[in-house]
Design an enzyme around this catalytic site. Structure first.
Site, PDB file in Angstrom:
ATOM      1  N   ASP A 150      34.893 -29.361   3.928  1.00 20.41           N
ATOM      2  CA  ASP A 150      35.254 -29.400   5.665  1.00 20.41           C
ATOM      3  C   ASP A 150      36.427 -30.053   5.943  1.00 20.41           C
ATOM      4  OD1 ASP A 150      32.854 -28.368   6.512  1.00 20.41           O
ATOM      5  OD2 ASP A 150      31.818 -30.330   6.878  1.00 20.41           O
ATOM      6  N   GLN A 183      42.225 -25.513  10.633  1.00 21.29           N
ATOM      7  CA  GLN A 183      42.062 -25.792  12.312  1.00 21.29           C
ATOM      8  C   GLN A 183      43.061 -25.328  12.840  1.00 21.29           C
ATOM      9  OE1 GLN A 183      42.259 -29.892  10.976  1.00 21.29           O
ATOM     10  NE2 GLN A 183      40.134 -30.208  11.313  1.00 21.29           N
ATOM     11  N   ARG A 194      37.410 -21.033   5.920  1.00 20.08           N
ATOM     12  CA  ARG A 194      36.791 -21.009   7.379  1.00 20.08           C
ATOM     13  C   ARG A 194      37.781 -21.492   8.401  1.00 20.08           C
ATOM     14  NH1 ARG A 194      32.987 -25.903   7.714  1.00 20.08           N
ATOM     15  NH2 ARG A 194      31.752 -24.477   6.374  1.00 20.08           N
ATOM     16  N   THR A 239      33.407 -19.747  15.200  1.00 24.44           N
ATOM     17  CA  THR A 239      33.414 -20.267  16.612  1.00 24.44           C
ATOM     18  C   THR A 239      32.448 -19.695  17.387  1.00 24.44           C
ATOM     19  OG1 THR A 239      35.081 -19.894  18.501  1.00 24.44           O
ATOM     20  CG2 THR A 239      34.862 -18.060  17.080  1.00 24.44           C
ATOM     21  N   ARG A 242      30.103 -33.173  18.838  1.00 23.38           N
ATOM     22  CA  ARG A 242      29.412 -32.004  19.535  1.00 23.38           C
ATOM     23  C   ARG A 242      29.318 -32.409  21.125  1.00 23.38           C
ATOM     24  NH1 ARG A 242      30.093 -31.070  14.872  1.00 23.38           N
ATOM     25  NH2 ARG A 242      32.072 -30.442  15.788  1.00 23.38           N
TER      26      ARG A 242
HETATM   27  P1  FDA Z   1      35.062 -23.735  22.292  1.00 26.51           P
HETATM   28  O1  FDA Z   1      35.168 -25.064  22.098  1.00 26.51           O
HETATM   29  O2  FDA Z   1      36.051 -23.268  23.078  1.00 26.51           O
HETATM   30  O3  FDA Z   1      33.566 -23.091  22.949  1.00 26.51           O
HETATM   31  C1  FDA Z   1      33.327 -21.932  23.183  1.00 26.51           C
HETATM   32  C2  FDA Z   1      31.975 -21.859  23.523  1.00 26.51           C
HETATM   33  O4  FDA Z   1      31.205 -22.228  22.789  1.00 26.51           O
HETATM   34  C3  FDA Z   1      31.721 -22.726  24.847  1.00 26.51           C
HETATM   35  O5  FDA Z   1      32.025 -22.205  26.144  1.00 26.51           O
HETATM   36  C4  FDA Z   1      30.319 -23.162  24.659  1.00 26.51           C
HETATM   37  O6  FDA Z   1      29.527 -22.064  25.103  1.00 26.51           O
HETATM   38  C5  FDA Z   1      29.928 -23.113  23.242  1.00 26.51           C
HETATM   39  N1  FDA Z   1      30.254 -24.552  22.703  1.00 26.51           N
HETATM   40  C6  FDA Z   1      31.049 -24.886  21.671  1.00 26.51           C
HETATM   41  N2  FDA Z   1      30.992 -26.100  21.476  1.00 26.51           N
HETATM   42  C7  FDA Z   1      29.714 -26.629  21.952  1.00 26.51           C
HETATM   43  C8  FDA Z   1      28.694 -27.743  21.800  1.00 26.51           C
HETATM   44  N3  FDA Z   1      29.156 -28.760  21.073  1.00 26.51           N
HETATM   45  N4  FDA Z   1      27.700 -27.563  22.315  1.00 26.51           N
HETATM   46  C9  FDA Z   1      27.001 -26.629  23.197  1.00 26.51           C
HETATM   47  N5  FDA Z   1      27.998 -25.452  23.413  1.00 26.51           N
HETATM   48  C10 FDA Z   1      29.171 -25.469  22.820  1.00 26.51           C
HETATM   49  N6  FDA Z   1      35.785 -28.463  12.941  1.00 26.51           N
HETATM   50  C11 FDA Z   1      36.661 -29.430  12.044  1.00 26.51           C
HETATM   51  O7  FDA Z   1      37.694 -30.080  12.573  1.00 26.51           O
HETATM   52  N7  FDA Z   1      36.632 -29.479  10.851  1.00 26.51           N
HETATM   53  C12 FDA Z   1      35.448 -28.403  10.186  1.00 26.51           C
HETATM   54  O8  FDA Z   1      35.526 -28.372   9.088  1.00 26.51           O
HETATM   55  C13 FDA Z   1      34.515 -27.687  11.046  1.00 26.51           C
HETATM   56  N8  FDA Z   1      33.766 -27.036  10.650  1.00 26.51           N
HETATM   57  C14 FDA Z   1      33.056 -26.020  11.304  1.00 26.51           C
HETATM   58  C15 FDA Z   1      32.269 -25.368  10.706  1.00 26.51           C
HETATM   59  C16 FDA Z   1      31.702 -24.247  11.776  1.00 26.51           C
HETATM   60  C17 FDA Z   1      30.646 -23.242  11.267  1.00 26.51           C
HETATM   61  C18 FDA Z   1      31.862 -24.415  13.202  1.00 26.51           C
HETATM   62  C19 FDA Z   1      31.322 -23.242  13.931  1.00 26.51           C
HETATM   63  C20 FDA Z   1      32.797 -25.150  13.668  1.00 26.51           C
HETATM   64  C21 FDA Z   1      33.322 -26.173  12.816  1.00 26.51           C
HETATM   65  N9  FDA Z   1      34.226 -26.993  13.381  1.00 26.51           N
HETATM   66  C22 FDA Z   1      34.905 -27.801  12.604  1.00 26.51           C
HETATM   67  C23 FDA Z   1      34.097 -27.259  14.781  1.00 26.51           C
HETATM   68  C24 FDA Z   1      35.293 -26.444  15.288  1.00 26.51           C
HETATM   69  O9  FDA Z   1      36.654 -26.958  15.077  1.00 26.51           O
HETATM   70  C25 FDA Z   1      35.007 -26.676  17.048  1.00 26.51           C
HETATM   71  O10 FDA Z   1      35.212 -28.028  17.397  1.00 26.51           O
HETATM   72  C26 FDA Z   1      33.867 -25.961  17.515  1.00 26.51           C
HETATM   73  O11 FDA Z   1      33.323 -25.000  16.874  1.00 26.51           O
HETATM   74  C27 FDA Z   1      34.011 -25.771  18.953  1.00 26.51           C
HETATM   75  O12 FDA Z   1      34.971 -24.672  19.060  1.00 26.51           O
HETATM   76  P2  FDA Z   1      34.608 -23.277  19.522  1.00 26.51           P
HETATM   77  O13 FDA Z   1      35.264 -22.387  18.622  1.00 26.51           O
HETATM   78  O14 FDA Z   1      33.188 -22.995  19.562  1.00 26.51           O
HETATM   79  O15 FDA Z   1      35.128 -22.918  21.003  1.00 26.51           O
END
Ligand code: FDA
Length: 308
Positions: A130, A160, A181, A227, A290
């Site tokens: 990660d 990231q 990833r 994502t 989260r």
């Molecule tokens: P965005 O934040 O724009 O969210 C899009 C939509 O997704 C939101 O409108 C909502 O519907 C839903 N959503 C997103 N987050 C939510 C939440 N917490 N609760 C409820 N709904 C939510 N980061 C990092 O810095 N280092 C890492 O190693 C990882 N590893 C990682 C693994 C995997 C499999 C995932 C999916 C994510 C990570 N992340 C991470 C976290 C990542 O950087 C990011 O913070 C989250 O995925 C939220 O961003 P989104 O891409 O989902 O988009």
């Protein structure tokens, strides 16, 4: 503002003490984690596998402060890898370098990870490192590259999109055929290193995703599109269809407890769909990140507090 405050609290030990003693916080946190024990996590992965989804398991714990904790974490990962193997789970594992003692000794961290990668290979699986905050990016990529150069082809890492440097990192890593990833980034970063505007992060994400997908199409790497952002997921669907990139050349990844319906929809369409399944008692910083991602989660938390 709220995001920054929550991310600040995620690192504050006084806040950790207060929040982890609230039964209600534990209940809400369990929406995002599979449980506090390995057995609960194994059960969660079994259910995912039965629905056609794969998983990556994470033992919660980061920023350890004593060498014995790094050994304890290593033992937890050995046990987890054995459980993946023994139960025939379709699962990899994910870990944070600070959970293996990176803050204490880079040599300790590297040696421990090397042993875990060898064990993961015996168990027929891989490990994703990660990515933590930007103060670790350089060291994480250096350790990742060193282990690959030593012959470990079952190590992957994370980039990231929020960081300015990532466009260049992605170009280089895609060229090296590294397993990446791609996520947006969950940490509080200064504007000197990361895009302050979310729309800029989203745009960078799409650009970097296409670089990774193109490389995968040419046989270099297998990207994880991590994502829950439906606009980005739709763009990935559109782009791969338009370029003729097969669905088995990449996978989508999402977090346990977030957008479960979309996870199953993508798996049903034949895409690889991997769910990040964290478990353990050290859920506080993960839970706070989260909450920070989505203000509505804070209201969910607060309303549960008043329902006690
Ligand atoms: P965005 O934040 O724009 O969210 C899009 C939509 O997704 C939101 O409108 C909502 O519907 C839903 N959503 C997103 N987050 C939510 C939440 N917490 N609760 C409820 N709904 C939510 N980061 C990092 O810095 N280092 C890492 O190693 C990882 N590893 C990682 C693994 C995997 C499999 C995932 C999916 C994510 C990570 N992340 C991470 C976290 C990542 O950087 C990011 O913070 C989250 O995925 C939220 O961003 P989104 O891409 O989902 O988009």
């Amino acid at each position: 503002m709220l995001r920054n405050l929550i991310l600040y609290l995620s690192r504050a030990s006084w806040a950790r003490r207060i929040v982890t003693h609230w039964g209600v916080a534990r209940r809400v946190a369990l929406r995002f984690v599979a449980g506090e024990t390995e057995a609960q996590a194994v059960e969660a992965v079994r259910r995912l596998n039965a629905d056609g989804l794969t998983a990556t398991l994470d033992v919660l714990g980061e920023s350890i402060t004593a060498e014995e904790q790094a050994h304890e974490m290593a033992r937890a990962y050995v046990s987890l890898l054995d459980a993946v193997h023994a139960n025939g789970l379709e699962a990899t594992v994910s870990l944070k370098l600070t959970s293996l003692g990176l803050d204490l000794s880079q040599a300790l961290c590297e040696d421990t990870l090397r042993d875990l990668l060898a064990h993961a290979a015996e168990c027929g699986t891989s490990i994703t490192i990660d990515m933590e905050d930007s103060s670790y990016t350089e060291r994480t990529l250096a350790i990742f590259r060193k282990l690959r150069a030593q012959g470990f082809d079952n190590v992957r890492t994370v980039i990231q999109a929020a960081l300015y440097r990532s466009e260049e990192d992605i170009e280089q890593l895609a060229g090296e055929g590294a397993g990446i990833r791609l996520c947006k980034g969950a940490y509080k970063e200064p504007p000197s290193v990361a895009h302050p505007k979310k729309s800029d992060v989203d745009a960078a994400y799409v650009r970097e995703m296409k670089v990774l997908l193109d490389a995968a199409f040419q046989g270099r790497g297998y990207p994880g599109i991590a994502t829950h952002d439906e606009a980005i997921i739709n763009e990935a669907r559109r782009y791969t269809a338009a370029q003729g990139i097969p669905a088995d050349g990449f996978e989508f990844q999402m977090l346990h407890g977030i957008r479960d319906g979309l996870q199953r929809e993508l798996a049903g369409e034949g895409y690889g769909m991997r769910v990040y399944v964290p478990f353990g008692t050290q859920w506080y910083p993960y839970f706070m990140r989260r909450l920070a991602e989505r203000p509505a989660n804070v209201w969910f938390f607060v309303s549960n507090f008043f329902k006690r």
